[in-house]
Design a protein around this motif. Structure first.
Motif, PDB file in Angstrom:
ATOM      1  N   ARG A   5       0.824  -1.310   0.020  1.00  0.00           N
ATOM      2  CA  ARG A   5       0.085   0.119   0.081  1.00  0.00           C
ATOM      3  C   ARG A   5       0.766   1.269  -0.027  1.00  0.00           C
ATOM      4  NH1 ARG A   5      -5.286   0.049   3.281  1.00  0.00           N
ATOM      5  NH2 ARG A   5      -6.389   0.189   1.186  1.00  0.00           N
ATOM      6  N   LYS A   6       0.215   2.535  -0.707  1.00  0.00           N
ATOM      7  CA  LYS A   6       0.666   3.674  -0.412  1.00  0.00           C
ATOM      8  C   LYS A   6      -0.030   4.326   0.671  1.00  0.00           C
ATOM      9  CE  LYS A   6       3.347   6.995  -1.628  1.00  0.00           C
ATOM     10  NZ  LYS A   6       4.862   6.976  -1.755  1.00  0.00           N
ATOM     11  N   PRO A  60      -5.102   5.792   2.343  1.00  0.00           N
ATOM     12  CA  PRO A  60      -4.171   4.481   2.003  1.00  0.00           C
ATOM     13  C   PRO A  60      -4.753   3.792   0.797  1.00  0.00           C
ATOM     14  CG  PRO A  60      -5.262   3.973   3.999  1.00  0.00           C
ATOM     15  CD  PRO A  60      -5.499   5.503   3.763  1.00  0.00           C
ATOM     16  N   VAL A  61      -4.189   3.410  -0.149  1.00  0.00           N
ATOM     17  CA  VAL A  61      -4.589   2.610  -1.121  1.00  0.00           C
ATOM     18  C   VAL A  61      -3.721   1.409  -1.598  1.00  0.00           C
ATOM     19  CG1 VAL A  61      -3.552   4.294  -2.830  1.00  0.00           C
ATOM     20  CG2 VAL A  61      -5.695   2.977  -3.513  1.00  0.00           C
ATOM     21  N   THR A  62      -4.335   0.188  -1.852  1.00  0.00           N
ATOM     22  CA  THR A  62      -3.315  -0.870  -2.230  1.00  0.00           C
ATOM     23  C   THR A  62      -3.151  -0.470  -3.675  1.00  0.00           C
ATOM     24  OG1 THR A  62      -4.413  -2.260  -0.926  1.00  0.00           O
ATOM     25  CG2 THR A  62      -3.571  -3.352  -2.775  1.00  0.00           C
ATOM     26  N   MET A  63      -1.743  -0.559  -4.105  1.00  0.00           N
ATOM     27  CA  MET A  63      -1.222  -0.332  -5.449  1.00  0.00           C
ATOM     28  C   MET A  63      -1.379  -1.464  -6.229  1.00  0.00           C
ATOM     29  SD  MET A  63       2.263   1.515  -3.905  1.00  0.00           S
ATOM     30  CE  MET A  63       3.192   1.505  -5.455  1.00  0.00           C
ATOM     31  N   GLY A  64      -0.791  -1.278  -7.560  1.00  0.00           N
ATOM     32  CA  GLY A  64      -0.801  -2.572  -8.359  1.00  0.00           C
ATOM     33  C   GLY A  64      -2.001  -2.405  -9.478  1.00  0.00           C
ATOM     34  N   HIS A  65      -1.577  -2.213 -10.895  1.00  0.00           N
ATOM     35  CA  HIS A  65      -2.845  -1.800 -11.820  1.00  0.00           C
ATOM     36  C   HIS A  65      -2.501  -2.823 -12.936  1.00  0.00           C
ATOM     37  CE1 HIS A  65       0.905   0.713 -12.876  1.00  0.00           C
ATOM     38  NE2 HIS A  65       0.264   0.742 -14.328  1.00  0.00           N
ATOM     39  N   GLU A  66      -1.355  -3.753 -12.993  1.00  0.00           N
ATOM     40  CA  GLU A  66      -1.152  -4.570 -14.164  1.00  0.00           C
ATOM     41  C   GLU A  66      -1.303  -6.050 -13.286  1.00  0.00           C
ATOM     42  OE1 GLU A  66       2.715  -2.279 -16.019  1.00  0.00           O
ATOM     43  OE2 GLU A  66       2.866  -4.259 -15.266  1.00  0.00           O
ATOM     44  N   PHE A  67      -2.476  -6.605 -13.617  1.00  0.00           N
ATOM     45  CA  PHE A  67      -2.566  -7.994 -12.831  1.00  0.00           C
ATOM     46  C   PHE A  67      -3.882  -8.660 -13.731  1.00  0.00           C
ATOM     47  CE2 PHE A  67      -5.510  -4.681 -10.689  1.00  0.00           C
ATOM     48  CZ  PHE A  67      -6.746  -5.368 -10.372  1.00  0.00           C
ATOM     49  N   ALA A  68      -3.829 -10.044 -13.403  1.00  0.00           N
ATOM     50  CA  ALA A  68      -4.565 -10.885 -14.083  1.00  0.00           C
ATOM     51  C   ALA A  68      -5.031 -12.093 -12.922  1.00  0.00           C
ATOM     52  CB  ALA A  68      -3.822 -11.624 -15.120  1.00  0.00           C
ATOM     53  N   GLY A  69      -6.133 -12.757 -12.916  1.00  0.00           N
ATOM     54  CA  GLY A  69      -6.440 -13.565 -12.074  1.00  0.00           C
ATOM     55  C   GLY A  69      -7.828 -14.470 -12.460  1.00  0.00           C
ATOM     56  N   GLY A 114      -7.937   5.492 -11.543  1.00  0.00           N
ATOM     57  CA  GLY A 114      -7.188   4.369 -11.929  1.00  0.00           C
ATOM     58  C   GLY A 114      -7.182   3.224 -10.990  1.00  0.00           C
ATOM     59  N   ILE A 115      -7.601   2.161 -11.149  1.00  0.00           N
ATOM     60  CA  ILE A 115      -7.143   1.146 -10.099  1.00  0.00           C
ATOM     61  C   ILE A 115      -5.514   0.943  -9.658  1.00  0.00           C
ATOM     62  CG2 ILE A 115      -7.355  -1.392  -9.932  1.00  0.00           C
ATOM     63  CD1 ILE A 115      -9.670  -1.544 -11.666  1.00  0.00           C
ATOM     64  N   GLY A 116      -5.531   0.671  -8.488  1.00  0.00           N
ATOM     65  CA  GLY A 116      -4.028   0.581  -7.958  1.00  0.00           C
ATOM     66  C   GLY A 116      -3.575   2.187  -7.796  1.00  0.00           C
ATOM     67  N   ILE A 117      -4.188   3.142  -8.019  1.00  0.00           N
ATOM     68  CA  ILE A 117      -4.038   4.361  -7.809  1.00  0.00           C
ATOM     69  C   ILE A 117      -5.002   5.362  -7.010  1.00  0.00           C
ATOM     70  CG2 ILE A 117      -3.257   6.699  -9.128  1.00  0.00           C
ATOM     71  CD1 ILE A 117      -2.130   4.885 -11.193  1.00  0.00           C
ATOM     72  N   GLY A 121      -5.989  -1.778  -5.800  1.00  0.00           N
ATOM     73  CA  GLY A 121      -5.325  -2.520  -6.918  1.00  0.00           C
ATOM     74  C   GLY A 121      -5.033  -4.061  -6.538  1.00  0.00           C
ATOM     75  N   GLY A 122      -4.107  -4.179  -7.403  1.00  0.00           N
ATOM     76  CA  GLY A 122      -3.928  -5.779  -7.413  1.00  0.00           C
ATOM     77  C   GLY A 122      -2.649  -6.312  -6.649  1.00  0.00           C
ATOM     78  N   PHE A 123      -1.942  -5.531  -5.872  1.00  0.00           N
ATOM     79  CA  PHE A 123      -0.869  -5.881  -5.163  1.00  0.00           C
ATOM     80  C   PHE A 123      -1.697  -6.438  -3.661  1.00  0.00           C
ATOM     81  CE2 PHE A 123       2.429  -2.941  -6.931  1.00  0.00           C
ATOM     82  CZ  PHE A 123       2.555  -3.901  -8.520  1.00  0.00           C
ATOM     83  N   ALA A 124      -2.263  -7.754  -3.929  1.00  0.00           N
ATOM     84  CA  ALA A 124      -3.004  -8.397  -2.914  1.00  0.00           C
ATOM     85  C   ALA A 124      -3.455  -9.686  -3.342  1.00  0.00           C
ATOM     86  CB  ALA A 124      -4.112  -7.346  -2.261  1.00  0.00           C
ATOM     87  N   ALA A 125      -4.068 -10.475  -2.559  1.00  0.00           N
ATOM     88  CA  ALA A 125      -4.567 -11.707  -2.910  1.00  0.00           C
ATOM     89  C   ALA A 125      -5.974 -11.543  -3.499  1.00  0.00           C
ATOM     90  CB  ALA A 125      -4.716 -12.559  -1.777  1.00  0.00           C
TER      91      ALA A 125
END
Length: 344
Positions: A5-6, A60-69, A114-117, A121-125
């Motif tokens: 997170r940021k 506070p926000v969870t980062m990560g915008h390049e993700f697949a699942g 923006g997701i992750g901004i 976003g995707g830096f999480a399970a």
């Protein structure tokens, strides 16, 4: 669950224990994240360089915008997806109400988030995203390669914006993931000569050579022009695409641009660049900006990834656990790695 997170608008990121997504809107889904890439944008956010001030309101926000699942939960109004579907996420959440959205140009939405901004976003399970932001992933494509889709759409858009045509000579400045993708799509567009320049970029230039691009140049200790000259490479190009985010390179690039050539900028610059407008006018040159790609580009890029998986796999340097993210960020920042995928 663990999340990267940021927390505050200053340098730094943090691994935090956060609740799993609870509230789920009728048009949203929860994705079980399989792979998420560290992007240059994430590095800028971690260092808190200029250009991301608006993000402060989301912290506070969870980062990560390049993700697949895989789809893990469905909102009650979602009918186009099923549990277990493999998807990649388009990170721009649009309003659907502005003039651009209503007229089929949602990629230019004036209030996009923006997701992750601007939202988790995707830096999480697990990540909660709008169902309309999910694009199906071909079964033959691995999770890690699927997570490359977003930066590869940026690369494809840069080549489209530049208008690369069969027979064009192309200089790419910046050998990171975006530059690597630009090389691939410029080749697919028929470019006759592709040269890629970096600065103190041995690892990433090596990746390009592994992918089959032999005309690479490291400009450490010299200017772009002098480096090209010493390497015996061309000093004039029909299309130049800048993906380094270094303002001083804009003037150097224009000096190498052919008559009626096109310089396309897709790097994010913390400071303004100086341009010799008189020369630009007299040489009938153009400068174009390129950013995110329209929705129609995503299936095309996914198809390209699936068709060239073995070659593109060179772009992924390593896959590490999310718990190792701080060290992975350090390797990405010092450019000793190309693309690092985090696995929650």
């Amino acid at each position: 669950m663990l999340a990267l997170r940021k927390l505050v608008p200053e340098p730094g990121i943090a691994l935090c224990d956060v609740p799993e997504p609870a509230a789920l809107g009728p048009d949203e889904i929860v994705v079980a994240v399989a792979a998420a890439g560290i992007c240059g944008t994430d590095l800028h956010i971690a260092d808190w360089t200029a250009g991301y001030a608006a993000m402060a309101q989301a912290m506070p926000v969870t980062m990560g915008h390049e993700f697949a699942g895989k789809v893990a939960r469905l909102g009650e109004a979602v009918s186009n997806l099923r549990l277990g579907d493999r998807v990649v996420i388009r990170p721009s959440v649009v309003c659907g109400q502005c003039e651009r959205c209503r007229n089929g140009r949602a990629e230019d939405c004036v209030t996009r988030r923006g997701i992750g901004i601007m939202r988790d976003g995707g830096f999480a399970a697990l990540a909660c995203v709008p169902a309309e932001n999910c694009v199906p992933v071909p079964e033959t494509l691995s999770d890690a390669l699927a997570a490359l889709t977003e930066p590869m759409t940026v690369s494809a858009e840069a080549v489209d914006t530049a208008g690369v045509r069969p027979g064009d000579s192309v200089l790419i400045i910046g050998p990171g993931t975006i530059g690597q993708g630009i090389a691939l799509f410029a080749e697919a567009a028929g470019a006759s000569r592709i040269v890629i320049a970096g600065h103190d970029d041995a690892a990433r230039l090596a990746t390009l050579r592994e992918m089959g691009f032999s005309d690479t140049l490291d400009t450490v200790g010299t200017s772009l022009r002098k480096g090209l000259e010493r390497a015996g490479l061309p000093l004039s190009y029909d299309r130049i695409i800048e993906a380094a985010g270094v303002p001083t390179l804009v003037g150097e690039a224009l000096d190498l641009l052919a008559l009626r050539g096109v310089l396309t900028i897709c790097g994010i610059h913390a400071n303004p660049a100086t341009v010799d407008l008189t020369t630009l006018v007299r040489r009938h040159q153009q400068i174009r900006g390129s950013y995110r790609a329209p929705l129609a580009t995503w299936p095309r890029v996914l198809g390209y990834l699936a068709a060239h998986s073995a070659r593109i796999s060179h772009m992924i340097t390593e896959e590490v656990a999310l718990a190792e993210a701080p060290a992975a960020f350090a390797r990405a920042k010092n450019r000793s790695a190309s693309k690092i995928m985090l696995r929650p």
